[in-house]
Design an enzyme around this catalytic site. Structure first.
Site, PDB file in Angstrom:
ATOM      1  N   GLU A  60     -13.305  -5.843 -12.076  1.00  0.00           N
ATOM      2  CA  GLU A  60     -13.209  -7.067 -11.274  1.00  0.00           C
ATOM      3  C   GLU A  60     -13.108  -8.249 -12.230  1.00  0.00           C
ATOM      4  O   GLU A  60     -13.917  -8.384 -13.152  1.00  0.00           O
ATOM      5  CB  GLU A  60     -14.435  -7.190 -10.344  1.00  0.00           C
ATOM      6  CG  GLU A  60     -14.633  -8.547  -9.698  1.00  0.00           C
ATOM      7  CD  GLU A  60     -13.442  -9.035  -8.878  1.00  0.00           C
ATOM      8  OE1 GLU A  60     -12.859  -8.263  -8.107  1.00  0.00           O
ATOM      9  OE2 GLU A  60     -13.080 -10.234  -9.048  1.00  0.00           O
ATOM     10  N   GLN A  61     -12.136  -9.133 -11.946  1.00  0.00           N
ATOM     11  CA  GLN A  61     -11.926 -10.251 -12.865  1.00  0.00           C
ATOM     12  C   GLN A  61     -13.051 -11.294 -12.807  1.00  0.00           C
ATOM     13  O   GLN A  61     -13.346 -11.960 -13.795  1.00  0.00           O
ATOM     14  CB  GLN A  61     -10.588 -10.927 -12.584  1.00  0.00           C
ATOM     15  CG  GLN A  61     -10.512 -11.562 -11.201  1.00  0.00           C
ATOM     16  CD  GLN A  61      -9.154 -12.161 -10.878  1.00  0.00           C
ATOM     17  OE1 GLN A  61      -8.228 -12.078 -11.681  1.00  0.00           O
ATOM     18  NE2 GLN A  61      -9.025 -12.767  -9.717  1.00  0.00           N
ATOM     19  N   ARG A 111     -18.298 -11.586   5.782  1.00  0.00           N
ATOM     20  CA  ARG A 111     -17.556 -10.949   4.675  1.00  0.00           C
ATOM     21  C   ARG A 111     -18.504 -10.424   3.606  1.00  0.00           C
ATOM     22  O   ARG A 111     -18.300  -9.360   3.041  1.00  0.00           O
ATOM     23  CB  ARG A 111     -16.602 -11.956   4.019  1.00  0.00           C
ATOM     24  CG  ARG A 111     -15.431 -12.345   4.860  1.00  0.00           C
ATOM     25  CD  ARG A 111     -14.593 -13.353   4.108  1.00  0.00           C
ATOM     26  NE  ARG A 111     -13.757 -12.710   3.119  1.00  0.00           N
ATOM     27  CZ  ARG A 111     -12.554 -12.234   3.378  1.00  0.00           C
ATOM     28  NH1 ARG A 111     -12.034 -12.328   4.579  1.00  0.00           N
ATOM     29  NH2 ARG A 111     -11.851 -11.654   2.449  1.00  0.00           N
ATOM     30  N   TYR A 115     -17.348 -16.930  16.966  1.00  0.00           N
ATOM     31  CA  TYR A 115     -18.196 -15.789  17.364  1.00  0.00           C
ATOM     32  C   TYR A 115     -19.463 -15.780  16.500  1.00  0.00           C
ATOM     33  O   TYR A 115     -19.477 -16.330  15.401  1.00  0.00           O
ATOM     34  CB  TYR A 115     -17.440 -14.459  17.239  1.00  0.00           C
ATOM     35  CG  TYR A 115     -16.721 -14.197  15.931  1.00  0.00           C
ATOM     36  CD1 TYR A 115     -17.384 -13.704  14.820  1.00  0.00           C
ATOM     37  CD2 TYR A 115     -15.344 -14.415  15.822  1.00  0.00           C
ATOM     38  CE1 TYR A 115     -16.714 -13.436  13.643  1.00  0.00           C
ATOM     39  CE2 TYR A 115     -14.663 -14.159  14.635  1.00  0.00           C
ATOM     40  CZ  TYR A 115     -15.359 -13.665  13.548  1.00  0.00           C
ATOM     41  OH  TYR A 115     -14.694 -13.402  12.367  1.00  0.00           O
ATOM     42  N   ASP A 144      -4.561  -5.478   0.569  1.00  0.00           N
ATOM     43  CA  ASP A 144      -3.621  -6.601   0.547  1.00  0.00           C
ATOM     44  C   ASP A 144      -2.576  -6.473  -0.557  1.00  0.00           C
ATOM     45  O   ASP A 144      -1.490  -7.040  -0.450  1.00  0.00           O
ATOM     46  CB  ASP A 144      -4.378  -7.922   0.358  1.00  0.00           C
ATOM     47  CG  ASP A 144      -4.964  -8.457   1.662  1.00  0.00           C
ATOM     48  OD1 ASP A 144      -4.857  -7.759   2.692  1.00  0.00           O
ATOM     49  OD2 ASP A 144      -5.526  -9.572   1.649  1.00  0.00           O
TER      50      ASP A 144
HETATM   51  C1  LIG Z   1      -8.515 -16.429   7.355  1.00  0.00           C
HETATM   52  C2  LIG Z   1      -8.612 -14.938   7.249  1.00  0.00           C
HETATM   53  C3  LIG Z   1      -9.278 -14.192   8.224  1.00  0.00           C
HETATM   54  C4  LIG Z   1      -9.347 -12.801   8.162  1.00  0.00           C
HETATM   55  N1  LIG Z   1      -9.989 -12.115   9.138  1.00  0.00           N
HETATM   56  C5  LIG Z   1     -10.022 -10.754   9.091  1.00  0.00           C
HETATM   57  C6  LIG Z   1     -10.682 -10.002  10.113  1.00  0.00           C
HETATM   58  O1  LIG Z   1     -11.234 -10.578  11.067  1.00  0.00           O
HETATM   59  N2  LIG Z   1     -10.695  -8.632  10.012  1.00  0.00           N
HETATM   60  C7  LIG Z   1     -10.099  -7.970   8.964  1.00  0.00           C
HETATM   61  O2  LIG Z   1     -10.140  -6.730   8.927  1.00  0.00           O
HETATM   62  N3  LIG Z   1      -9.466  -8.662   7.989  1.00  0.00           N
HETATM   63  C8  LIG Z   1      -9.413 -10.026   8.022  1.00  0.00           C
HETATM   64  N4  LIG Z   1      -8.799 -10.725   7.024  1.00  0.00           N
HETATM   65  C9  LIG Z   1      -8.114  -9.991   5.946  1.00  0.00           C
HETATM   66  C10 LIG Z   1      -9.050  -9.527   4.854  1.00  0.00           C
HETATM   67  O3  LIG Z   1      -9.856 -10.583   4.401  1.00  0.00           O
HETATM   68  C11 LIG Z   1      -8.232  -8.984   3.681  1.00  0.00           C
HETATM   69  O4  LIG Z   1      -7.208  -8.154   4.152  1.00  0.00           O
HETATM   70  C12 LIG Z   1      -9.121  -8.189   2.735  1.00  0.00           C
HETATM   71  O5  LIG Z   1     -10.129  -9.005   2.217  1.00  0.00           O
HETATM   72  C13 LIG Z   1      -8.272  -7.625   1.618  1.00  0.00           C
HETATM   73  O6  LIG Z   1      -9.102  -7.002   0.697  1.00  0.00           O
HETATM   74  P1  LIG Z   1      -8.509  -6.572  -0.710  1.00  0.00           P
HETATM   75  O7  LIG Z   1      -9.667  -5.956  -1.432  1.00  0.00           O
HETATM   76  O8  LIG Z   1      -7.255  -5.812  -0.536  1.00  0.00           O
HETATM   77  O9  LIG Z   1      -8.104  -7.940  -1.438  1.00  0.00           O
HETATM   78  P2  LIG Z   1      -9.026  -9.194  -1.888  1.00  0.00           P
HETATM   79  O10 LIG Z   1     -10.128  -9.424  -0.925  1.00  0.00           O
HETATM   80  O11 LIG Z   1      -8.077 -10.280  -2.196  1.00  0.00           O
HETATM   81  O12 LIG Z   1      -9.688  -8.653  -3.233  1.00  0.00           O
HETATM   82  C14 LIG Z   1      -8.969  -8.580  -4.432  1.00  0.00           C
HETATM   83  C15 LIG Z   1      -9.984  -8.539  -5.586  1.00  0.00           C
HETATM   84  O13 LIG Z   1      -9.291  -8.258  -6.786  1.00  0.00           O
HETATM   85  C16 LIG Z   1      -9.707  -9.163  -7.790  1.00  0.00           C
HETATM   86  N5  LIG Z   1      -8.569  -9.285  -8.717  1.00  0.00           N
HETATM   87  C17 LIG Z   1      -7.376  -9.892  -8.488  1.00  0.00           C
HETATM   88  N6  LIG Z   1      -6.574  -9.762  -9.559  1.00  0.00           N
HETATM   89  C18 LIG Z   1      -7.271  -9.033 -10.481  1.00  0.00           C
HETATM   90  C19 LIG Z   1      -6.973  -8.558 -11.802  1.00  0.00           C
HETATM   91  N7  LIG Z   1      -5.779  -8.801 -12.366  1.00  0.00           N
HETATM   92  N8  LIG Z   1      -7.917  -7.834 -12.464  1.00  0.00           N
HETATM   93  C20 LIG Z   1      -9.139  -7.582 -11.883  1.00  0.00           C
HETATM   94  N9  LIG Z   1      -9.475  -8.036 -10.654  1.00  0.00           N
HETATM   95  C21 LIG Z   1      -8.548  -8.731  -9.962  1.00  0.00           C
HETATM   96  C22 LIG Z   1     -10.071 -10.434  -7.041  1.00  0.00           C
HETATM   97  O14 LIG Z   1     -10.942 -11.262  -7.778  1.00  0.00           O
HETATM   98  C23 LIG Z   1     -10.715  -9.851  -5.778  1.00  0.00           C
HETATM   99  O15 LIG Z   1     -12.081  -9.600  -5.961  1.00  0.00           O
HETATM  100  C24 LIG Z   1      -8.730 -12.128   7.075  1.00  0.00           C
HETATM  101  C25 LIG Z   1      -8.073 -12.855   6.081  1.00  0.00           C
HETATM  102  C26 LIG Z   1      -8.012 -14.247   6.157  1.00  0.00           C
HETATM  103  C27 LIG Z   1      -7.299 -15.012   5.088  1.00  0.00           C
END
Ligand SMILES: Cc1cc2nc3c(=O)[nH]c(=O)nc-3n(C[C@H](O)[C@H](O)[C@H](O)COP(=O)(O)OP(=O)(O)OC[C@H]3O[C@@H](n4cnc5c(N)ncnc54)[C@H](O)[C@@H]3O)c2cc1C
Length: 393
Positions: free
Chosen positions: A37-38, A111, A220, A297
């Site tokens: 994790e960065q 979250r 909510y 994502d």
């Molecule tokens: C406004 C909003 C509301 C939402 N509501 C919902 C909801 O109600 N229900 C739901 O299911 N989803 C919801 N989401 C979506 C959800 O938040 C995301 O889809 C989810 O957090 C994605 O998780 P992830 O781990 O793929 O990416 P992220 O949460 O973006 O995590 C990526 C991680 O990787 C790290 N990172 C990035 N680059 C590097 C690198 N080069 N080296 C090491 N580490 C790195 C970052 O620091 C971060 O910790 C919402 C999103 C938004 C914006």
């Protein structure tokens, strides 16, 4: 190529929701994992997240459902109201008939709480190594190993690499190379209040969505009812790429002017908004290359209008671990099987989230059509419309 390095760890780039659930799902199959994790600590921001029954179906398979429900709130309904007239457009009950239909509950959580459940599960597992302040800068594949280069020049070698590095994934840049995410022109302002800061006549136990022209507003309860989550979304051509910067309240007031007092009175309670610029991408059919794949994502970023990004990342993790466990000697094949399993489901959510956004923000004839389509449906008819999403995995 047969795999000779079965003791080498799986490398996970990113310790957000997707990275941590992936690490735990792999460890549950007996596979060692290193998470890079960065950021200097594993942390999630203060905001709410909705959890459809599909995430519970997924995480039940890795034994985390009860933990997830511990601090969550189980709302009695999903309600949509017209932000101009106050009229109810639809209200979908989430009680016993919903649970019977989908076999799982609908919940909302913080979250930090979903992230915390995955983090604690990883911390308890001796096959997971959690490493902070480690930014993955690059990677290369040689034979049956993948080497990542971390910021500062250090290298780490593993059996495979899973890019869970979010919307702006570097790893995606190298595998797919489809440029920056698509900026939707929609902005979300988010805030969390203490229950005691919400006037009693405005507090609702359910998930309420106020649909207005080019806006919507959702609220909510969170954390067993101790907190209250607010999300205000509007169209804007003003954006700063990125997220979590402070939102300008003047712009918000301009967009919500003329809406119901219930909306405006709740908006007034907020002193500081955090702003998200909402982005997504076109769905793709493949996101793996050899021993490197993507998840969450990084693989299929979506607008949040179906509240599914974290749910999809959790489903991905469970499937990925199952595909690897089924073919431990053919990692590239397991990655292909995983993306084959996932791309149509996640692509459908990416596309339908855009459609729902249009529907929430409708005005004029489109708003009338929305009313006609949704008002007066029975609960079973509403559930039928949700079957593809909530009934699946
Ligand atoms: C406004 C909003 C509301 C939402 N509501 C919902 C909801 O109600 N229900 C739901 O299911 N989803 C919801 N989401 C979506 C959800 O938040 C995301 O889809 C989810 O957090 C994605 O998780 P992830 O781990 O793929 O990416 P992220 O949460 O973006 O995590 C990526 C991680 O990787 C790290 N990172 C990035 N680059 C590097 C690198 N080069 N080296 C090491 N580490 C790195 C970052 O620091 C971060 O910790 C919402 C999103 C938004 C914006």
């Amino acid at each position: 190529m047969p795999n000779a390095n079965t003791d080498a760890p799986f490398l996970v780039a990113g310790g957000g929701i997707g990275g941590l659930v992936t690490a735990y799902a792999l460890a549950s199959k007996g596979l060692p994992v290193r998470v890079f994790e960065q950021a200097p600590e594993f942390k999630e921001l203060g905001a709410g997240i909705q959890l459809g029954p599909n995430i519970f179906r997924a995480i039940e398979r890795i034994g985390l459902k009860a933990d997830m429900l511990e601090d969550a709130w189980v709302p009695p309904s999903l309600e949509m109201r017209d932000a101009l007239t106050g009229e109810e457009i639809t209200s979908i009950p989430l009680g016993e008939p919903f649970r019977r239909r989908f076999g799982q509950p609908y919940a909302v959580t913080h979250r930090a709480d979903i992230h915390g459940v995955y983090l604690r599960a990883c911390e308890r597992h001796n096959l997971v190594s959690l490493e902070t302040s480690r930014k993955v800068e690059d990677f290369s594949e040689e034979g049956n190993t993948v080497t990542v280069r971390l910021e500062g020049g250090e290298e780490a070698r593993g059996r495979a690499l899973i890019g869970c590095d979010g919307m702006w994934s570097r790893i995606r840049g190298k595998i797919i190379g489809d440029g920056a995410p698509r900026v939707s022109g929609h902005i979300a302002y988010r805030a969390v209040l203490k229950r005691t800061d919400v006037p009693d006549d405005l507090w609702r136990p359910g998930v309420v969505l106020w649909a207005g022209p080019k806006t919507h507003f959702v609220h909510y309860p969170l954390r067993r009812g101790a907190l209250y989550n607010l999300v205000a979304v509007f169209h804007s051509d003003h954006y700063v790429e990125g997220w979590n910067s402070e939102g300008d309240p003047d712009e918000l007031w301009k967009r919500f002017r003329g809406q119901r007092p219930e909306v405006l009175r709740l908006l007034e309670r907020i002193e500081t908004w955090r702003m998200w610029v909402l982005c997504d991408r076109e769905p793709v059919k493949a996101w793996s290359k050899g021993r490197v794949t993507l998840l969450g994502d990084a693989a299929h970023p979506m607008l949040q209008y179906l509240a599914q990004g974290a749910c999809m990342a959790s489903e991905d993790a469970v499937w990925l671990a199952e595909k690897i466990a089924a073919a431990p000697d053919d990692i590239a094949g397991a990655f292909r099987a995983y993306e084959q399993q996932r791309y149509l489901r996640t692509g459908r959510v990416q596309i339908m989230a855009r459609v729902y956004g249009e529907f929430y923000h409708a005005s004029g004839v489109t708003a009338e059509l929305r009313y006609q389509a949704l008002h007066g449906r029975t609960a079973e008819q509403a559930y039928d419309g949700m079957e593809w999403l909530y009934g699946g995995l």
